[in-house]
Design a protein around this motif. Structure first.
Motif, PDB file in Angstrom:
ATOM      1  N   ASP A   1       0.803  -1.229   0.000  1.00  0.00           N
ATOM      2  CA  ASP A   1       0.000   0.000   0.000  1.00  0.00           C
ATOM      3  C   ASP A   1       0.832   1.274   0.000  1.00  0.00           C
ATOM      4  OD1 ASP A   1       0.709   0.715   2.624  1.00  0.00           O
ATOM      5  OD2 ASP A   1      -1.198   0.136   3.477  1.00  0.00           O
TER       6      ASP A   1
ATOM      7  N   TYR B   1       2.788   2.480   2.475  1.00  0.00           N
ATOM      8  CA  TYR B   1       3.088   3.046   3.788  1.00  0.00           C
ATOM      9  C   TYR B   1       4.536   2.817   4.201  1.00  0.00           C
ATOM     10  CZ  TYR B   1       2.650   4.242   8.697  1.00  0.00           C
ATOM     11  OH  TYR B   1       2.821   4.825   9.923  1.00  0.00           O
TER      12      TYR B   1
ATOM     13  N   GLU C   1       2.798   3.021  -5.850  1.00  0.00           N
ATOM     14  CA  GLU C   1       1.755   2.839  -4.850  1.00  0.00           C
ATOM     15  C   GLU C   1       0.499   2.394  -5.583  1.00  0.00           C
ATOM     16  OE1 GLU C   1       1.262   6.089  -2.151  1.00  0.00           O
ATOM     17  OE2 GLU C   1       3.416   6.428  -2.083  1.00  0.00           O
TER      18      GLU C   1
ATOM     19  N   GLY D   1      -3.087   2.679  -5.202  1.00  0.00           N
ATOM     20  CA  GLY D   1      -4.269   3.271  -4.592  1.00  0.00           C
ATOM     21  C   GLY D   1      -5.542   2.504  -4.862  1.00  0.00           C
TER      22      GLY D   1
ATOM     23  N   LEU E   1      -6.658  -0.004  -2.382  1.00  0.00           N
ATOM     24  CA  LEU E   1      -7.147   0.487  -1.102  1.00  0.00           C
ATOM     25  C   LEU E   1      -8.631   0.844  -1.152  1.00  0.00           C
ATOM     26  CD1 LEU E   1      -4.108   2.756  -0.196  1.00  0.00           C
ATOM     27  CD2 LEU E   1      -4.521   0.388   0.453  1.00  0.00           C
ATOM     28  N   LYS E   2      -9.229   0.720  -2.337  1.00  0.00           N
ATOM     29  CA  LYS E   2     -10.641   1.053  -2.497  1.00  0.00           C
ATOM     30  C   LYS E   2     -11.496  -0.198  -2.329  1.00  0.00           C
ATOM     31  CE  LYS E   2      -9.772   4.879  -5.614  1.00  0.00           C
ATOM     32  NZ  LYS E   2      -9.955   5.391  -6.969  1.00  0.00           N
TER      33      LYS E   2
ATOM     34  N   THR F   1      -9.223  -4.129   6.705  1.00  0.00           N
ATOM     35  CA  THR F   1      -8.227  -3.948   5.654  1.00  0.00           C
ATOM     36  C   THR F   1      -8.925  -4.091   4.304  1.00  0.00           C
ATOM     37  OG1 THR F   1      -6.617  -4.981   7.138  1.00  0.00           O
ATOM     38  CG2 THR F   1      -5.977  -4.793   4.834  1.00  0.00           C
ATOM     39  N   PRO F   2      -8.527  -3.274   3.304  1.00  0.00           N
ATOM     40  CA  PRO F   2      -9.167  -3.394   1.986  1.00  0.00           C
ATOM     41  C   PRO F   2      -9.074  -4.817   1.422  1.00  0.00           C
ATOM     42  CG  PRO F   2      -7.889  -1.379   2.107  1.00  0.00           C
ATOM     43  CD  PRO F   2      -7.562  -2.179   3.346  1.00  0.00           C
TER      44      PRO F   2
ATOM     45  N   LEU G   1      -6.361  -5.609  -1.201  1.00  0.00           N
ATOM     46  CA  LEU G   1      -5.038  -5.657  -0.591  1.00  0.00           C
ATOM     47  C   LEU G   1      -4.814  -7.002   0.099  1.00  0.00           C
ATOM     48  CD1 LEU G   1      -2.503  -3.913  -0.058  1.00  0.00           C
ATOM     49  CD2 LEU G   1      -3.647  -3.038   1.971  1.00  0.00           C
TER      50      LEU G   1
END
Length: 140
Positions: free
Chosen positions: A86, A88, A100, A102, A105-106, A122-123, A126
């Motif tokens: 992700d 981080y 990254e 993104g 993460l949706k 958590t997504p 992911l």
């Protein structure tokens, strides 16, 4: 007495959050394979060994993802892998090598224990990708 009420309120809020994100079915490695092929194989290779089409053009070749657990004494570091995917854990890295993701993460959330005994929302995408990477770990 007031502290106990606050603790109960926090526990209730956490339970409601987990209940809200509890899926019908947890993501499986097969769910993450398509995401891997779409987002990761170009660099890490179709088998995750770090030999994708872009690997030779990179300043630092991508790692062999099949050796993560072996390099850590047989333990697959879920939290570290999720943080790396992700973005981080890569906030201090320079250069465009590892993008990254993104889009991962949706969407909806699923509860995941990354090894600390705490179910963390958590997504789903992911988690699916992490499950796939864990499934391709080399055996001794």
């Amino acid at each position: 007495m007031r502290a106990q009420g606050i603790r109960l309120g926090i526990a209730g809020a956490m339970a409601a959050t987990l209940t809200a994100c509890t899926p019908e079915e947890m993501p499986a490695p097969s769910d993450g394979r398509a995401l891997f092929m779409e987002n990761c194989a170009i660099c890490h290779g179709a088998d995750g060994k770090g030999d994708g089409a872009m690997a030779r053009a990179m300043r630092q070749p991508p790692p062999d993802l099949t050796l993560i657990a072996l390099r850590r004494g047989g333990t697959f570091p879920k939290a570290e892998i999720l943080s790396t995917i992700d973005g981080y854990a890569r906030s201090d890295l320079s250069g465009p090598d590892m993008p990254e993701f993104g889009e991962l993460l949706k969407g909806d959330l699923v509860p995941v224990d990354t090894g600390d005994g705490i179910m963390t929302p958590t997504p789903r995408k992911l988690v699916a990708l992490m499950e796939y990477i864990q499934s391709i770990q080399a055996q001794r």
